[in-house]
Write an enzyme that holds these catalytic residues in place. Structure first.
Site, PDB file in Angstrom:
ATOM      1  N   THR A  34       7.346 -14.282  -5.260  1.00  0.00           N
ATOM      2  CA  THR A  34       7.282 -12.992  -5.126  1.00  0.00           C
ATOM      3  C   THR A  34       6.794 -12.567  -4.244  1.00  0.00           C
ATOM      4  OG1 THR A  34       4.706 -12.966  -4.446  1.00  0.00           O
ATOM      5  CG2 THR A  34       4.951 -13.433  -6.727  1.00  0.00           C
ATOM      6  N   CYS A  38      -0.623 -12.005   1.759  1.00  0.00           N
ATOM      7  CA  CYS A  38      -1.672 -11.566   1.038  1.00  0.00           C
ATOM      8  C   CYS A  38      -3.069 -12.605   2.189  1.00  0.00           C
ATOM      9  CB  CYS A  38      -2.435 -13.084   0.006  1.00  0.00           C
ATOM     10  SG  CYS A  38      -1.110 -12.826  -1.231  1.00  0.00           S
ATOM     11  N   CYS A  42      -7.607 -13.589  -1.599  1.00  0.00           N
ATOM     12  CA  CYS A  42      -6.776 -13.297  -2.486  1.00  0.00           C
ATOM     13  C   CYS A  42      -6.978 -13.648  -3.554  1.00  0.00           C
ATOM     14  CB  CYS A  42      -5.303 -13.295  -2.359  1.00  0.00           C
ATOM     15  SG  CYS A  42      -4.150 -12.229  -3.912  1.00  0.00           S
ATOM     16  N   CYS A  69      -0.205  -7.333  -0.951  1.00  0.00           N
ATOM     17  CA  CYS A  69      -0.652  -8.214  -2.186  1.00  0.00           C
ATOM     18  C   CYS A  69      -0.775  -6.478  -2.622  1.00  0.00           C
ATOM     19  CB  CYS A  69      -1.168  -8.854  -1.779  1.00  0.00           C
ATOM     20  SG  CYS A  69      -2.249  -9.077  -3.973  1.00  0.00           S
ATOM     21  N   ASP A 448     -32.425  -9.000  32.714  1.00  0.00           N
ATOM     22  CA  ASP A 448     -33.129  -8.161  31.903  1.00  0.00           C
ATOM     23  C   ASP A 448     -34.320  -9.017  31.847  1.00  0.00           C
ATOM     24  OD1 ASP A 448     -32.811  -5.673  30.268  1.00  0.00           O
ATOM     25  OD2 ASP A 448     -33.624  -7.482  29.467  1.00  0.00           O
TER      26      ASP A 448
END
Length: 498
Positions: A34, A38, A42, A69, A448
């Site tokens: 394609t 992605c 996806c 995409c 602390d």
């Protein structure tokens, strides 16, 4: 650790096939059939394994000729946690790229800040990320352009300028290449796709954004801490949002950050839209939005004393800062005094030496003073003991003179050593600066009082030496363990304001 995850093909395939959102930003999937890339989550049907390749960055995908995409919008996924928990050259370079340094100073400026040659920086980024600094900055410009196209009514020429493109033609070509749509087509898709049309007449320079994060995210200590320690005039909690002023490269801004179940709402007003990328980067850093909470919590759960705290409220983040020098100054102001007293001291400095700003929507009045402004003040005007006054003036002098660097490019070990060499800087002050300003995920505060009290109540060692030895098992996430320990107290820093 998930370093170089894109090289573990089987693990990447499992993440894509299960659509696991935890890995968004860790790697990107490019599909040869394609021509798109992605995020792992996806929602479309997973491609055949033989058609997938995996890349460490969106820029690498774009370099290889793939476009983003349109369904999963991989360019808007959370950033890679790699750049938060690492302190090597590549991580420091990526933090600077996110802060817009390449656009403002070029690759030579990036290399100079890191103390390496341009060739060394380019070689290491290319080897690990499949793209050099220019390609990484280009991918970021494309993402910024998309935000402006989709969230504002700015003319496209102004979008191109604000996103950092040298020309409108380059802007048009890049958007088409990266998103397979023209800028006008990209803007036209927004109302139909989002269901939330842009305001017809937005305030000049005001944008409404959604900042993504990896779930879970517990907002209580994150926003509670910021609200409870906020400096009047610079920070405030108003109408369910943490608001503050921002000093930025080209101007200033005001941001309102609102927690939601699946995103952080971000209303950003800028005097110069070229600061958009930097402002977003700093807001994400402030809220620790690129953390990997699953990896952190899974590790801390291995300690039977910490496990119940993690299970009760998973996803705690480390509240950080938008300005490292500012936080260092505030850490000194907070030495051996209450939170309220520290806020009062800071507010006086802001009123006397900060740059005024207009805030029609709230009570913000100033930018926090620069180190240069603070270095020029008369020490006799500081209402604090002589020893702390010396600590303060020494710090701001080194910050203003450039001999002390606490920015995103700083080497954590070197910065710690420089701080410890200054008068009045003991372990607690240095560790709290490392935790919140430097962003060291392994910073720890064994001295602390809140940490020691929580440790005692949980049956952990409470003396600093013994607690440090026990906490070795929590590495490299001790900064997050501190958040879980602090959360056992009823202090306002642990409560989401109403």
């Amino acid at each position: 650790m998930r370093n170089g995850m894109h090289t573990d093909r089987e693990r990447c395939l499992r993440a894509v096939q299960s659509k696991d959102a935890r890995f968004d930003g860790w790697f990107f999937t490019a599909v040869s059939t394609t021509g798109i890339y992605c995020r792992p989550s996806c929602p479309v049907v997973a491609p055949k394994p033989e058609n997938m390749t995996f890349h460490p960055s969106a820029a690498a995908c774009q370099q290889a000729g793939f476009r983003a995409c349109k369904r999963c919008r991989p360019d808007t996924s959370p950033g890679s946690p790699e750049w938060n928990h690492r302190a090597d050259l590549v991580a420091r370079a990526m933090r600077l790229v996110a802060d817009g340094v390449v656009d403002r100073e070029g690759v030579p400026g990036l290399a100079a800040r890191l103390g390496y040659s341009t060739r060394q920086v380019e070689r290491q980024l290319l080897a690990e990320l499949g793209a050099g600094p220019l390609a990484l900055a280009r991918a970021q410009r494309a993402q910024t352009a998309r935000l402006l196209i989709e969230t504002s009514e700015l003319p496209m020429a102004d979008v191109a300028f604000a996103a950092g493109f040298a020309s409108v033609r380059t802007f048009n070509d890049t958007v088409r290449e990266v998103f397979a749509l023209s800028p006008s087509d990209l803007r036209a898709r927004v109302p139909k796709k989002s269901g939330a049309p842009r305001p017809a007449s937005p305030t000049a320079g005001t944008l409404h954004l959604r900042l993504p994060f990896r779930a879970p995210l517990n907002p209580d200590n994150l926003f509670g801490h910021l609200a409870a320690t906020g400096v009047p005039g610079v920070e405030e909690w108003r109408d369910g949002a943490f608001r503050r002023t921002l000093r930025l490269p080209y101007g200033h801004g005001i941001v309102a950050l609102t927690p939601h179940p699946d995103h952080i709402g971000c209303r950003l007003t800028l005097t110069d839209l070229r600061d958009l990328t930097v402002a977003i980067s700093r807001c994400r850093r402030l809220l620790d939005l690129d953390a990997d909470p699953v990896a952190v919590d899974d590790h801390l759960r291995t300690d039977p004393q910490l496990a119940p705290l993690v299970d009760k409220a998973p996803g705690r983040r480390v509240p950080r800062t938008v300005d490292e020098a500012e936080f260092a100054v505030r850490a000194v102001l907070g030495q051996q005094v209450s939170t309220a007293a520290a806020r009062t001291h800071a507010a006086r400095l802001v009123t006397a030496h900060g740059d005024p700003v207009d805030d029609p929507d709230g009570g913000l009045t100033h930018l926090f003073p620069t180190p240069e402004a603070l270095a020029a003040l008369d020490p006799g005007t500081l209402a604090m003991p002589r020893t702390r006054r010396t600590t303060f003036t020494t710090l701001v002098r080194h910050l203003a003179g450039g001999s002390l660097h606490l920015g995103v490019e700083s080497d954590w070990a070197e910065a710690r050593a420089r701080l410890l060499s200054l008068p009045g800087f003991g372990p607690w002050t240095v560790d709290v600066i490392a935790l919140r300003a430097l962003g060291d995920p392994d910073a720890f505060l064994p001295t602390d009082l809140g940490v020691r009290r929580a440790a005692r109540e949980l049956g952990l060692p409470s003396t600093p030496a013994a607690l440090t030895a026990r906490a070795a098992a929590w590495r490299p996430w001790r900064a997050y363990a501190v958040q879980y320990l602090w959360a056992t107290d009823s202090h306002p820093i642990n409560v989401l304001p109403t």
